[in-house]
Design an enzyme around this catalytic site. Structure first.
Site, PDB file in Angstrom:
ATOM      1  N   GLU A   1      -2.227  -6.938   7.186  1.00  0.00           N
ATOM      2  CA  GLU A   1      -0.891  -6.909   7.766  1.00  0.00           C
ATOM      3  C   GLU A   1      -0.784  -7.837   8.964  1.00  0.00           C
ATOM      4  OE1 GLU A   1       2.076  -6.971   7.483  1.00  0.00           O
ATOM      5  OE2 GLU A   1       2.765  -4.896   7.283  1.00  0.00           O
TER       6      GLU A   1
ATOM      7  N   HIS B   1       0.823  -1.218   0.000  1.00  0.00           N
ATOM      8  CA  HIS B   1       0.000   0.000   0.000  1.00  0.00           C
ATOM      9  C   HIS B   1       0.855   1.265   0.000  1.00  0.00           C
ATOM     10  CE1 HIS B   1       1.106   0.811   4.154  1.00  0.00           C
ATOM     11  NE2 HIS B   1       0.999  -0.500   4.346  1.00  0.00           N
TER      12      HIS B   1
END
Length: 221
Positions: A82, A8
């Site tokens: 994550e 990201h």
């Protein structure tokens, strides 16, 4: 098949050096949004048949310009999120960062049974990413892009690709909107075809990304 693994764009937590793995988490900074828009050009030469994102807002925002340009509907899968920071979530002190990064590096060395304090084991983390990869394979298309997170991408590549070793993963992190291209299959095995635009041998020759001190390594949450 080809998997395009994309980290990201920059978040406020990245700027502040905070361990941030909450869901849905923060959005992007102004720079992060610019990085997301630049992905459209960076991937202009790649065919993308499907686009997956994690359950964290930063991956949705990163994928949005690419999705619009390609006419794709991002598929949300929590398995791409994550690695949880567990007990040190939201911290930025050296001891907390060391705990997080050293656990990640232990997994990269092959000991997936170690648990992130207050979080998951490496085995559990890799298994959830594997589920998304299996879903992508079942689509029977050529190339799938997965917008995920830096530590997650490194952990999965360490566990599942055959041409990068633990030392490589230790020394090469994934910058914001960095791209790792993986080719192969779960049945035959995966290989890293490109790491941030370079072959594995070129990236290895380039040198290390940090000084081997876990606390000094750039965070990738």
């Amino acid at each position: 098949m080809r998997l395009i693994l994309i980290r990201h764009g920059q978040t406020p937590a990245n700027v502040e050096g905070i361990l941030e793995s909450s869901v849905p988490g923060p959005g992007l900074t102004e720079l992060g949004q610019q990085q997301a828009e630049e992905l459209v050009k960076a991937l202009s030469g790649d065919t993308i048949d499907a686009l997956f994102v994690s359950s964290m807002i930063r991956t949705h925002l990163t994928a949005a310009p690419l999705a619009a340009a390609r006419g794709l509907e991002p598929i949300v899968r929590p398995g791409l999120r994550e690695i949880s920071a567990g007990d040190v979530e939201g911290n930025r002190d050296d001891a907390s960062v060391h705990q997080y990064v050293s656990t990640l590096l232990t997994w990269c060395d092959g000991d997936l049974h170690v648990r992130m304090p207050g979080g998951d084991t490496g085995k559990e983390v890799i298994a959830r990413f594997d589920e998304v990869v299996a879903e992508a394979e079942a689509m029977e298309v050529g190339t799938v892009a997965l917008v995920s997170h830096g530590a997650m991408i490194r952990a999965w590549c360490a566990a599942r690709t055959t041409n990068v070793d633990a030392e490589f993963i230790h020394n090469h992190y994934v910058v914001n909107t960095g791209i790792v291209v993986v080719e192969g299959s779960s049945a035959r095995g995966w290989e890293v075809a490109a790491w941030l635009g370079q072959s594995v041998s070129e990236a290895a020759a380039r040198g290390v990304a940090s000084d081997h001190s876990p606390a000094s390594e750039p965070l990738e949450d």
